[in-house]
Each structure stands twice: as C-alpha cells, then as structure tokens.
Design a protein around this motif. Structure first.
Motif, PDB file in Angstrom:
ATOM      1  N   THR A 218      -0.183   3.498 -11.844  1.00  0.00           N
ATOM      2  CA  THR A 218      -0.565   2.363 -10.990  1.00  0.00           C
ATOM      3  C   THR A 218      -1.937   1.825 -11.403  1.00  0.00           C
ATOM      4  N   VAL A 219      -2.292   0.645 -10.874  1.00  0.00           N
ATOM      5  CA  VAL A 219      -3.608   0.062 -11.160  1.00  0.00           C
ATOM      6  C   VAL A 219      -4.659   0.889 -10.403  1.00  0.00           C
TER       7      VAL A 219
ATOM      8  N   ALA B 179      11.646   7.756 -11.747  1.00  0.00           N
ATOM      9  CA  ALA B 179      10.912   7.589 -10.486  1.00  0.00           C
ATOM     10  C   ALA B 179      11.813   6.980  -9.415  1.00  0.00           C
ATOM     11  N   VAL B 180      12.586   5.973  -9.814  1.00  0.00           N
ATOM     12  CA  VAL B 180      13.465   5.304  -8.856  1.00  0.00           C
ATOM     13  C   VAL B 180      14.556   6.279  -8.388  1.00  0.00           C
TER      14      VAL B 180
ATOM     15  N   VAL C 159       5.388   5.270  -5.279  1.00  0.00           N
ATOM     16  CA  VAL C 159       5.778   5.276  -6.699  1.00  0.00           C
ATOM     17  C   VAL C 159       4.834   6.157  -7.525  1.00  0.00           C
ATOM     18  N   ALA C 160       3.549   6.191  -7.114  1.00  0.00           N
ATOM     19  CA  ALA C 160       2.602   7.052  -7.848  1.00  0.00           C
ATOM     20  C   ALA C 160       3.053   8.508  -7.721  1.00  0.00           C
ATOM     21  N   GLU C 161       3.480   8.880  -6.519  1.00  0.00           N
ATOM     22  CA  GLU C 161       3.954  10.257  -6.314  1.00  0.00           C
ATOM     23  C   GLU C 161       5.217  10.538  -7.109  1.00  0.00           C
TER      24      GLU C 161
ATOM     25  N   ILE D  54       0.854  -1.194   0.000  1.00  0.00           N
ATOM     26  CA  ILE D  54       0.000   0.000   0.000  1.00  0.00           C
ATOM     27  C   ILE D  54       0.892   1.248   0.000  1.00  0.00           C
ATOM     28  N   ALA D  55       1.879   1.254   0.886  1.00  0.00           N
ATOM     29  CA  ALA D  55       2.795   2.399   0.963  1.00  0.00           C
ATOM     30  C   ALA D  55       3.626   2.518  -0.314  1.00  0.00           C
TER      31      ALA D  55
END
Ligand code: ADP
Length: 450
Positions: A130-131, A262-263, A123-125, A117-118
């Motif tokens: 995301t799904v 992102a990474v 990663v979305a931020e 969840i976290a």
C-alpha cells in the motif's frame, strides 16, 4: 441459470449487459427514466419499465422503484453495471432481501472496499503493498500534523468514502497542510456525507495500473492481467490500455499473483479491480472497485474472456469457466472514452446526434447506444461510447485506432474523438511513455490543432 435479468443502468453499459444476456439465452428487462424512453438500451431490451423522472435520484438511484420493476416483470437477478447503485451495499442487501440475486460481490465486501481506510488495512493484511501514510484515519488537524511530520512532503489528504477524485487534496509543504486537511474534509462531507480522511505519501509521477480479478463462490480466483489507465484528467481516466507499456511478463505475473492470492484470502466473490499506482518498479494499492469497470473491454480483447458472462455465471452459483492456467494474454488493446464534451475544455455537449457512423472492421469494437436522431440527455454522465481496438502488437493497435477514429462520425454534438486523434501524433503517447500527470501537462502546453 436465470431466465430473466433486470439491468439497473443506462447507456453503453446497459447495452453491454444486454448483449451478454442475449448470448446466454436470458431475457432482459431495461429500466429507464422519462428522459431515456427512446434510448437504445430500452429499444433492444425484451421488456422495459419506466422508473421515474429524469433526475437520477428519482429514477436510476430509486431503490424501491427498481425492486418493484423486477417483481412486476418476474426478473430473477439484477445487474447494476457501474456507477449508480453498483457499489451500494444497502442496495445489494435489499435485492437479496427480496429473494432476487444481486450480480456482484457480497454486501459485506462492497461495504469493506467502500471505506478506503478499512479497505487499505484489509488488503495490507492480505499481503498487498500500500501507499505509505497514516495508519487508519486522521481525525483532527493535530493528528494530521503528527503523521505528516514523520513523512516526506508532498502528502495527500484523501476521503475515506472518496470516488471520482473528490475529497483529495495535496499539501506540497507543511504550511499547506491545514488548508488541504480542511478542504478535503469539507469536500468529502459535501460529496459523501462523511468527512473521514486519511493521509498518503503523494507520488510524483506514477502510472495507474490495475489488476482485473474474477472469483466464484467455490474458491476459484483468477487474475486477468493488468490495465494501464495512466492517461487521466482530474484523476479521471480518459484512455486505457492492456497490457501496460511499463510491465514485462514477469512483472505482470508477479503483481497478478500477489493480487489473486490476497483477494482469495479475503474470500471475495465476483468481478473486482485492484487499483495500484506504479512508480520506480514498485506497486502501491490505492483502492479496490467491487464492480465491472468502464475499461473492462481491453481485458476482454486480450484474454478473449467475456467478463459479464462470467459475472452472471458466478451469480447463478456456477464455477468460473476457466482456470488461471488457461488464461492467455494475446495482443494489445486500447480503449478511448468518447464523451459528449468539448475535446479541449471538456465542457458537456448534450443534444441531438444528427449523423452517426460506427467504425468497424477487424479489431474494432464500439460499445455505444448512439444512433442518428438520438438526443443525448443533459442529466447524466457524458460518456456516450467506448471505442476499443485490438492489434497483435501495440503498433498495430495504434494503427487501427487512427483508422477507426477517422471513420467514426458523430455529428450534432461535440465529442472527445478529436482529442484522441491529436494524441496519436504525440511521441510520448506513441511510445507509451506517459504517467498520470502527462495528459494535464500536455493540455496546458499545447494549442488545439483545429
Ligand atoms: P477515487 O476513488 O476518487 O477515484 P483513487 O484512490 O482511485 O480515488 O485515486 C484516483 C486517482 O488519484 C489515481 O488514479 C491517481 O491519479 C490519483 N492518486 C490517488 N492517490 C494518489 C497518491 N497517493 N499519490 C499521487 N496520486 C494519487
């Protein structure tokens, strides 16, 4: 650079790490359970320490024993491989607290990505797609109903601590939601001691495509393209290939670059894999694995980069040995997971290997600790080898795979080898036209040939 590394794993991956160490002039320490005293990873290592009885909880997962083995032998760093303690943030912390180096990401990144969840939020931020689904966890059935009412069915209930496909349940229709929610939570509690769950849109026919990332502590981050792991059974990978038959160069570089940036934003260090489902031209993040993956050799085959060597260099504080611009993708690679299992029922088949012949020749790699006379213990994962082929094109890789499977001899136990020989006759597989549901459908619709 380190002079001695302890390998906290067994089987083919312990051997894989040993090989990278030897090439770098680093001595190796194998740890093993009583059941693995005669294993090849123990026989090849420079030193070995028995860390407990056969049960993994008493040996390969026993942190104090592994730390003691490192201290007794004077190893400076520990490589965890995959599985076992590789994604255990507490283990990474304990390793560091003993002035040893953990060959992997920081404990904080392991912890973050271990909570799905976290991880999804983080990663979305950072810009990763995301799904669609719940914004965070759903604690009660009322919450689940509320979230699901805003979505199209089917929906998927997933465990925050999930792994190996456990704690995942589909609700095809609203009236199946209660049962899916309750079973997913119960399964998650039993498997992970944590019943936190979240909801995602259930994608019907996606492919599983993942991006390999490697980053050092000096801010250099590179992506090494994708792997297609759509051939699955019970949400577990069976065969992987690189590149993906579904992507062209532009698509590869686009998702690779989104992932890389992102990474980098997350300040990640080490090797990591960002997993996506891919459907109708769109990518949806499912999870990030903060370790070396079983299927890493297909990436090595087409990029000519030794991922374990890079991991070790990064852990020693060195920069990546290449830049993104240097990464070239050449040819096609396919990996078959050879398990000691019935090729149709997948029932485990441990026991003595009476004859063994490894396939070889141009473009063939077999990562395995097998030898004639070796007794496969019943206590661990049934993966006994990985057959990896490389060709200039996918057609050449398939041709080589057919030839190599024909050469491979593993007698005394059943293996999944014959399954791959059958798949090489299937038009959908030959053309690369398959998704994550394809193998299960095929298994239920066809009769074994032999
Ligand atoms: P785990 O950590 O248990 O391996 P993942 O999130 O990596 O769980 O998912 C494993 C597999 O489950 C995927 O490769 C895919 O086959 C299936 N899966 C996961 N999420 C979805 C989804 N939203 N829709 C359809 N299938 C999914």
């Amino acid at each position: 650079m380190f002079e001695k590394i302890l390998i906290a794993n067994r089987g083919e991956i312990a051997l894989r790490i040993h090989r990278a160490c030897k090439e770098m002039g680093i001595a190796t320490v194998a740890v093993h359970s009583e059941a693995d005293a005669n294993a090849m990873h123990v026989r090849l290592a420079d030193e070995s320490v028995c860390i407990g009885p056969a049960q993994a909880a008493q040996s390969y997962l026993k942190i104090p024993n592994i730390i003691a083995a490192a201290e007794i032998t004077g190893a400076q760093a520990i490589h965890p491989g995959y599985g076992f303690l590789s994604e255990n943030a507490k283990f990474a912390e304990i390793v560091e607290a003993h002035d040893l180096v953990f060959i992997g990401p920081t404990p904080d990144h392991i912890r973050l990505m271990g909570d799905k969840i976290a991880a999804k939020k983080a990663v979305a931020e950072a810009g990763i797609p995301t799904v669609p689904g719940s914004d965070g966890g759903v604690e009660t059935f009322e919450d689940a109903k509320k979230v699901a009412s805003t979505m199209d069915f089917p929906v998927l209930i997933k465990a925050a601590s999930g792994g190996g496909g456990r704690g995942m349940k589909v609700a095809q229709t609203p009236d199946q939601l209660k049962e899916a929610f309750d079973t997913a939570r119960a399964e998650a509690m039993a498997a992970f001691g944590d019943d936190a769950v979240y909801i995602e849109k259930y994608l019907g026919k996606p492919r599983h495509i993942e991006i390999q990332i490697i980053a050092d502590e000096h801010g250099n981050v590179a992506h090494l393209g994708e792997r297609d792991c759509s051939l699955q059974r019970r949400h577990q990978k069976v065969l992987e290939e690189a590149p993906s038959p579904a992507l062209n160069k532009e698509q590869r570089m686009e998702i690779g670059e989104i992932t890389r940036q992102a990474v980098a934003k997350l300040g990640y260090r080490g090797a990591g894999t960002v997993e996506y489902l891919y459907e109708d031209g769109k990518f949806y993040f499912i999870e990030m694995n903060t370790r070396l993956q079983v299927e890493h050799p297909v990436t090595e085959a087409i990029t000519n980069i030794d991922l374990v060597r890079e991991q070790i260099r990064i852990a020693a504080g060195m920069p990546l040995s290449f830049k993104q611009e240097d990464v070239q993708f050449n040819g096609w690679s396919i990996e078959c997971r050879i398990n000691a299992e019935d090729p149709r029922t997948f029932a485990p088949s441990p026991g003595e290997v009476t004859d063994f012949h490894a396939p070889g020749g141009l473009g063939v790699r077999l990562d395995s600790g097998l030898y004639a006379g070796y007794r496969i213990p019943p206590y661990y994962d049934s993966l006994i080898g990985k057959l990896i082929v490389r060709g200039a094109t996918r057609e050449e890789a398939l041709m080589r795979l057919r030839r190599a499977l024909g050469e491979m001899v593993i007698n005394g136990v059943k293996t999944t080898g014959p399954l791959f020989e059958e798949l090489l006759h299937e038009p959908d597989f030959i053309s690369g036209d398959y998704n994550i549901r394809w193998l299960e459908n095929w298994l239920s619709e066809t009769e074994p040939k032999s």
